[in-house]
Design a protein around this motif. Sequence first.
Motif, PDB file in Angstrom:
ATOM      1  N   VAL A  59     -11.493   0.293 -22.460  1.00  0.00           N
ATOM      2  CA  VAL A  59     -11.227   0.989 -21.204  1.00  0.00           C
ATOM      3  C   VAL A  59      -9.825   1.603 -21.245  1.00  0.00           C
ATOM      4  N   ALA A  60      -9.448   2.304 -20.193  1.00  0.00           N
ATOM      5  CA  ALA A  60      -8.109   2.888 -20.095  1.00  0.00           C
ATOM      6  C   ALA A  60      -7.111   1.840 -19.600  1.00  0.00           C
ATOM      7  N   PRO A  61      -5.828   1.967 -20.006  1.00  0.00           N
ATOM      8  CA  PRO A  61      -4.806   1.029 -19.508  1.00  0.00           C
ATOM      9  C   PRO A  61      -4.765   0.958 -17.979  1.00  0.00           C
ATOM     10  N   GLN A  62      -4.985   2.097 -17.322  1.00  0.00           N
ATOM     11  CA  GLN A  62      -5.001   2.109 -15.853  1.00  0.00           C
ATOM     12  C   GLN A  62      -6.094   1.184 -15.318  1.00  0.00           C
ATOM     13  N   ASP A  63      -7.245   1.164 -16.007  1.00  0.00           N
ATOM     14  CA  ASP A  63      -8.352   0.285 -15.586  1.00  0.00           C
ATOM     15  C   ASP A  63      -7.976  -1.181 -15.733  1.00  0.00           C
ATOM     16  N   VAL A  64      -7.265  -1.504 -16.817  1.00  0.00           N
ATOM     17  CA  VAL A  64      -6.791  -2.875 -17.012  1.00  0.00           C
ATOM     18  C   VAL A  64      -5.840  -3.254 -15.883  1.00  0.00           C
ATOM     19  N   TYR A  65      -4.914  -2.364 -15.579  1.00  0.00           N
ATOM     20  CA  TYR A  65      -3.940  -2.626 -14.514  1.00  0.00           C
ATOM     21  C   TYR A  65      -4.662  -2.864 -13.185  1.00  0.00           C
ATOM     22  N   ASN A  66      -5.625  -1.985 -12.881  1.00  0.00           N
ATOM     23  CA  ASN A  66      -6.367  -2.117 -11.615  1.00  0.00           C
ATOM     24  C   ASN A  66      -7.120  -3.449 -11.558  1.00  0.00           C
ATOM     25  N   MET A  67      -7.708  -3.839 -12.677  1.00  0.00           N
ATOM     26  CA  MET A  67      -8.448  -5.097 -12.745  1.00  0.00           C
ATOM     27  C   MET A  67      -7.499  -6.276 -12.485  1.00  0.00           C
ATOM     28  N   LEU A  68      -6.329  -6.248 -13.109  1.00  0.00           N
ATOM     29  CA  LEU A  68      -5.377  -7.342 -12.957  1.00  0.00           C
ATOM     30  C   LEU A  68      -4.770  -7.379 -11.560  1.00  0.00           C
ATOM     31  N   ALA A  69      -4.688  -6.208 -10.918  1.00  0.00           N
ATOM     32  CA  ALA A  69      -4.063  -6.120  -9.595  1.00  0.00           C
ATOM     33  C   ALA A  69      -4.992  -6.635  -8.487  1.00  0.00           C
ATOM     34  N   GLU A  70      -6.287  -6.751  -8.776  1.00  0.00           N
ATOM     35  CA  GLU A  70      -7.265  -7.170  -7.760  1.00  0.00           C
ATOM     36  C   GLU A  70      -6.981  -8.565  -7.244  1.00  0.00           C
TER      37      GLU A  70
END
Length: 70
Positions: A59-70
């Motif tokens: 996935v994209a780094p932004q997707d990882v960030y969004n997942m972790l921010a949840e």
Amino acid sequence: LPSSGHGGQGQQGMGRLTLKTAAQRTGKNVETLINTLKVKGIKSDGDTSLRTIADQLGVAPQDVYNMLAE
């Protein structure tokens, strides 16, 4: 000179974030983020970049960030 024209708001920069920095930005404990990733089969530590994790998840780094921010 490399062009920073595509990707909008700093896609490149997001990939360079480490888990430690992501934890600070999301207000979470870095150990919590590491455990979240461990559940997904990703080995990481506070110095692992979001790019490295994103590549492993496909996935994209932004997707990882969004997942972790949840």
